[in-house]
Motif scaffolding. Sequence first.
Motif, PDB file in Angstrom:
ATOM      1  N   ASN A   1      39.501  29.788  65.265  1.00  0.00           N
ATOM      2  CA  ASN A   1      38.296  30.187  65.980  1.00  0.00           C
ATOM      3  C   ASN A   1      37.107  30.250  65.027  1.00  0.00           C
ATOM      4  O   ASN A   1      36.274  31.127  65.117  1.00  0.00           O
ATOM      5  CB  ASN A   1      38.515  31.553  66.647  1.00  0.00           C
ATOM      6  CG  ASN A   1      37.452  31.847  67.690  1.00  0.00           C
ATOM      7  OD1 ASN A   1      36.879  30.937  68.275  1.00  0.00           O
ATOM      8  ND2 ASN A   1      37.177  33.125  67.907  1.00  0.00           N
ATOM      9  N   ASN A   2      37.045  29.287  64.105  1.00  0.00           N
ATOM     10  CA  ASN A   2      35.905  29.263  63.193  1.00  0.00           C
ATOM     11  C   ASN A   2      34.680  28.697  63.902  1.00  0.00           C
ATOM     12  O   ASN A   2      34.759  28.184  65.024  1.00  0.00           O
ATOM     13  CB  ASN A   2      36.242  28.438  61.942  1.00  0.00           C
ATOM     14  CG  ASN A   2      36.779  27.061  62.283  1.00  0.00           C
ATOM     15  OD1 ASN A   2      36.104  26.273  62.916  1.00  0.00           O
ATOM     16  ND2 ASN A   2      38.013  26.777  61.887  1.00  0.00           N
TER      17      ASN A   2
ATOM     18  N   HIS B   1      37.303  31.646  74.221  1.00  0.00           N
ATOM     19  CA  HIS B   1      37.603  31.320  72.830  1.00  0.00           C
ATOM     20  C   HIS B   1      36.364  30.847  72.081  1.00  0.00           C
ATOM     21  O   HIS B   1      36.234  31.093  70.882  1.00  0.00           O
ATOM     22  CB  HIS B   1      38.692  30.237  72.776  1.00  0.00           C
ATOM     23  CG  HIS B   1      39.300  30.070  71.421  1.00  0.00           C
ATOM     24  ND1 HIS B   1      39.959  31.083  70.777  1.00  0.00           N
ATOM     25  CD2 HIS B   1      39.333  28.999  70.575  1.00  0.00           C
ATOM     26  CE1 HIS B   1      40.394  30.658  69.597  1.00  0.00           C
ATOM     27  NE2 HIS B   1      40.026  29.399  69.457  1.00  0.00           N
ATOM     28  N   ALA B   2      35.458  30.174  72.788  1.00  0.00           N
ATOM     29  CA  ALA B   2      34.247  29.666  72.150  1.00  0.00           C
ATOM     30  C   ALA B   2      33.115  30.687  72.148  1.00  0.00           C
ATOM     31  O   ALA B   2      32.013  30.403  71.694  1.00  0.00           O
ATOM     32  CB  ALA B   2      33.779  28.390  72.859  1.00  0.00           C
ATOM     33  N   HIS B   3      33.361  31.915  72.635  1.00  0.00           N
ATOM     34  CA  HIS B   3      32.350  32.981  72.688  1.00  0.00           C
ATOM     35  C   HIS B   3      31.128  32.538  73.485  1.00  0.00           C
ATOM     36  O   HIS B   3      29.981  32.744  73.083  1.00  0.00           O
ATOM     37  CB  HIS B   3      31.916  33.398  71.274  1.00  0.00           C
ATOM     38  CG  HIS B   3      33.018  33.996  70.479  1.00  0.00           C
ATOM     39  ND1 HIS B   3      32.864  34.346  69.139  1.00  0.00           N
ATOM     40  CD2 HIS B   3      34.306  34.289  70.792  1.00  0.00           C
ATOM     41  CE1 HIS B   3      33.998  34.837  68.679  1.00  0.00           C
ATOM     42  NE2 HIS B   3      34.890  34.806  69.663  1.00  0.00           N
ATOM     43  N   LEU B   4      31.379  31.923  74.654  1.00  0.00           N
ATOM     44  CA  LEU B   4      30.296  31.427  75.498  1.00  0.00           C
ATOM     45  C   LEU B   4      30.191  32.271  76.761  1.00  0.00           C
ATOM     46  O   LEU B   4      31.184  32.814  77.251  1.00  0.00           O
ATOM     47  CB  LEU B   4      30.538  29.966  75.879  1.00  0.00           C
ATOM     48  CG  LEU B   4      30.590  28.955  74.730  1.00  0.00           C
ATOM     49  CD1 LEU B   4      31.019  27.595  75.251  1.00  0.00           C
ATOM     50  CD2 LEU B   4      29.242  28.857  74.029  1.00  0.00           C
ATOM     51  N   GLU B   5      28.980  32.351  77.288  1.00  0.00           N
ATOM     52  CA  GLU B   5      28.729  33.035  78.548  1.00  0.00           C
ATOM     53  C   GLU B   5      28.390  32.010  79.624  1.00  0.00           C
ATOM     54  O   GLU B   5      27.335  31.378  79.557  1.00  0.00           O
ATOM     55  CB  GLU B   5      27.558  34.013  78.414  1.00  0.00           C
ATOM     56  CG  GLU B   5      27.885  35.317  77.726  1.00  0.00           C
ATOM     57  CD  GLU B   5      26.696  36.268  77.760  1.00  0.00           C
ATOM     58  OE1 GLU B   5      25.882  36.155  78.705  1.00  0.00           O
ATOM     59  OE2 GLU B   5      26.571  37.086  76.844  1.00  0.00           O
ATOM     60  N   PRO B   6      29.255  31.816  80.606  1.00  0.00           N
ATOM     61  CA  PRO B   6      28.890  30.907  81.704  1.00  0.00           C
ATOM     62  C   PRO B   6      27.767  31.510  82.537  1.00  0.00           C
ATOM     63  O   PRO B   6      27.770  32.705  82.841  1.00  0.00           O
ATOM     64  CB  PRO B   6      30.182  30.782  82.504  1.00  0.00           C
ATOM     65  CG  PRO B   6      30.965  32.004  82.158  1.00  0.00           C
ATOM     66  CD  PRO B   6      30.583  32.394  80.770  1.00  0.00           C
ATOM     67  N   ARG B   7      26.826  30.670  82.889  1.00  0.00           N
ATOM     68  CA  ARG B   7      25.647  31.169  83.614  1.00  0.00           C
ATOM     69  C   ARG B   7      25.908  31.369  85.102  1.00  0.00           C
ATOM     70  O   ARG B   7      26.709  30.663  85.702  1.00  0.00           O
ATOM     71  CB  ARG B   7      24.492  30.181  83.446  1.00  0.00           C
ATOM     72  CG  ARG B   7      23.927  30.110  82.040  1.00  0.00           C
ATOM     73  CD  ARG B   7      22.802  29.100  82.000  1.00  0.00           C
ATOM     74  NE  ARG B   7      22.178  29.037  80.696  1.00  0.00           N
ATOM     75  CZ  ARG B   7      21.216  28.173  80.368  1.00  0.00           C
ATOM     76  NH1 ARG B   7      20.783  27.311  81.273  1.00  0.00           N
ATOM     77  NH2 ARG B   7      20.700  28.180  79.158  1.00  0.00           N
ATOM     78  N   GLY B   8      25.199  32.299  85.665  1.00  0.00           N
ATOM     79  CA  GLY B   8      25.107  32.483  87.112  1.00  0.00           C
ATOM     80  C   GLY B   8      26.435  32.549  87.823  1.00  0.00           C
ATOM     81  O   GLY B   8      27.357  33.265  87.431  1.00  0.00           O
TER      82      GLY B   8
END
Length: 536
Positions: A144-145, A179-186
Amino acid sequence: MPSHPGRRRTSATTESRATAVTAESTETFADLVAAEDVLLFVNAAITSTGQREFHSGEDEQGLSLGFLHEYLLGNYRDLYAATLALDVNDHNAALIIRNLLVTAGEADPERRRAEGRLIARRLALLPPPRVYRLFRELRRARINNRRTRAIMRDWLAARPDLAFDAVKYRGAVKTAFRHAHLEPRGELGTFLFAPRRKAAYATPILESWRQAHYRQEAIYDLPYTVAEGFAAKHGIPRAAFLERIAPRLTRLERLRLQESARALKADAVRADLTAMPLTRLASYVLGLPPDDRVRRRAELTEALRAAARRTAGEQAGRWGRVAAVLDDSFSAYGSAQKRRRPLAVALACHFLLEALASRYTPLWLSGRSDALLVRPYGATPLGERVLDALELGPERLVIVSDGWDNAPPGLAGEVLRIWRTRLDPDGACGVVHLNPVYDAASFDVRRLVPGVPSAGIRDAENLVALVELARFAEGRTGLPELRAHLAHRVTDFLDAEPPETAGRVADEGDPAAGAAGEDVRRTPREDARRTPGEGT
C-alpha cells in the motif's frame, strides 16, 4: 535450473553454443545464457495459466511458473518488466505487475518510472475482473505504498463508467477504493458503502439496481451477470429472461449462451460468429457435437476464415508455400480446466496459416482431412507427419503440438536433426515448433530438437509475432538483439492508442455512461502527498 533465483542457470544447450564462442568472449556466453533465460520465461508466460495440463497437475504448474517469475525478476528486472509488452497471457501479466509493485524498493527512481508506464498500459488492456482481483491480492499482501495507490487511482479514474463497475463488481470496487485511500464522489460512495440509505438514485444504473429488488422490469437495464441473479430471485423463466436481456449481452456472453438459448428457442440470443476472435471461435466450434458441425459447415467455416483473414491482416498470402503439422492426438484434449484448448489452438492456427500462405498443406496427426471434424484421439506419430511435410518442399514448416512424440518416441526430433544438419543446413525451409502446453518439469514448453526453435503459444492470434520471436531461440542471435527486439516492442506498446474502453475487455458492448474519472476523488491526505508524474 538454479536452486534459488540468485544463481544463474546453464544448460547443455547453452554449453554447446559456447563451443562456437572464442575464449575471450566470456561476455557473449553470459549474453547467450541471459537470452535463453528470457526466452524460457516468455514461453512459460505465454502458455501457462497455472492450471492443470494433460501431463502435469495444478500444483506442479503453479510451483514451476512461480519459480520462473522469481528467477527472472531477481536476475533481469528490466527484461522482466519489458515482457509486459509481449503477448504474455493475462494470468502472467497480473503476476508480473504484482511482483514489480511488491519489490518496488529494489528499483531506482528511473526504473520505477519506466515500470510504472508499462504497468499502467498493461492494466488498461486487462479485463476488469482480473485487475480488481489483482487489487485484492495487493491488499492481502499489504502492498500500500504511494506508488501502488497512484497506479490504482489512475486506473480507476480512467474507467469509462465507475457506476457500471460498482453494480457489476461492487465488492471489488469497494476494496480498491479503500486500499487506494480514495473517496468516491456523490451517489457512488453512498451506493458502495450504504446502498439502502437513499430512497432513489439519480444515476440510471444505480436506480435500476435499487428497483430490481422489487420490480422485474428494472433488471433488464442491468449487466447480464447481475440481472441473472435478480431473475432467479423473481422466478422469471429462463427463456423469457434470455429474450429480454439479449440487447445487454456482450459479444462473448452471446457466444457462451448461444447454444443453451437455442435449446430454449430464445432466438434473440444469437452471436455474430464472423466477428469473434479466432481462437475463441475455434473453441466454440470444437464444443459443438459433430452432427451440428456438419449441419452448420458453411456457416462455421466462413466464420473461421473471416476471423483468420482479419487476424492475418496485411500478411495475408505473403508466406509462400506453407506446410503445417497439427496435433489432434488424445493429449490435445488438455484437462478439465483447459478442455480441448491445445486442439482449439491447432484448429485456429490451421485457418490462420491457410490465410497467410499462398499455397498451404495441412497434415493432421490422425490423417483427417476435414478440419471441422477434428477431435482429440489416438497416439502422436509426429515424426511420420514431419517427414510427409518436408517431402512437399515447403518454404515454411509450422508444427503445432505439445511435443510428446510417441509413435515411435523421438522420431520427429531425429528427422528434424538430420534435416537441419545434413539436408538443409542453410535453412532454406524455415521450421518452427509452436507449443500450446507448458511443461512444468522442464520449466519450458517441450522441445523437439535443439536446432529447431520452439515457442509457446496460447492464442493463434499471436502466431505471426511468435514466429518472429522464435528466431532468437535458434542461438544465432544473443542478448543485444533480443534487447533491441524488446525495446522495439515496448516502444510500440507504449505508443499505441489507448483502448477506448480503458481495459473493459470483458465488458465489450456494454454502454459507458459516465465521464472518465468523474467519481474518483483523492482524500486530503493523498492530495498533500501527490507528486507530479506519480504512478507513471
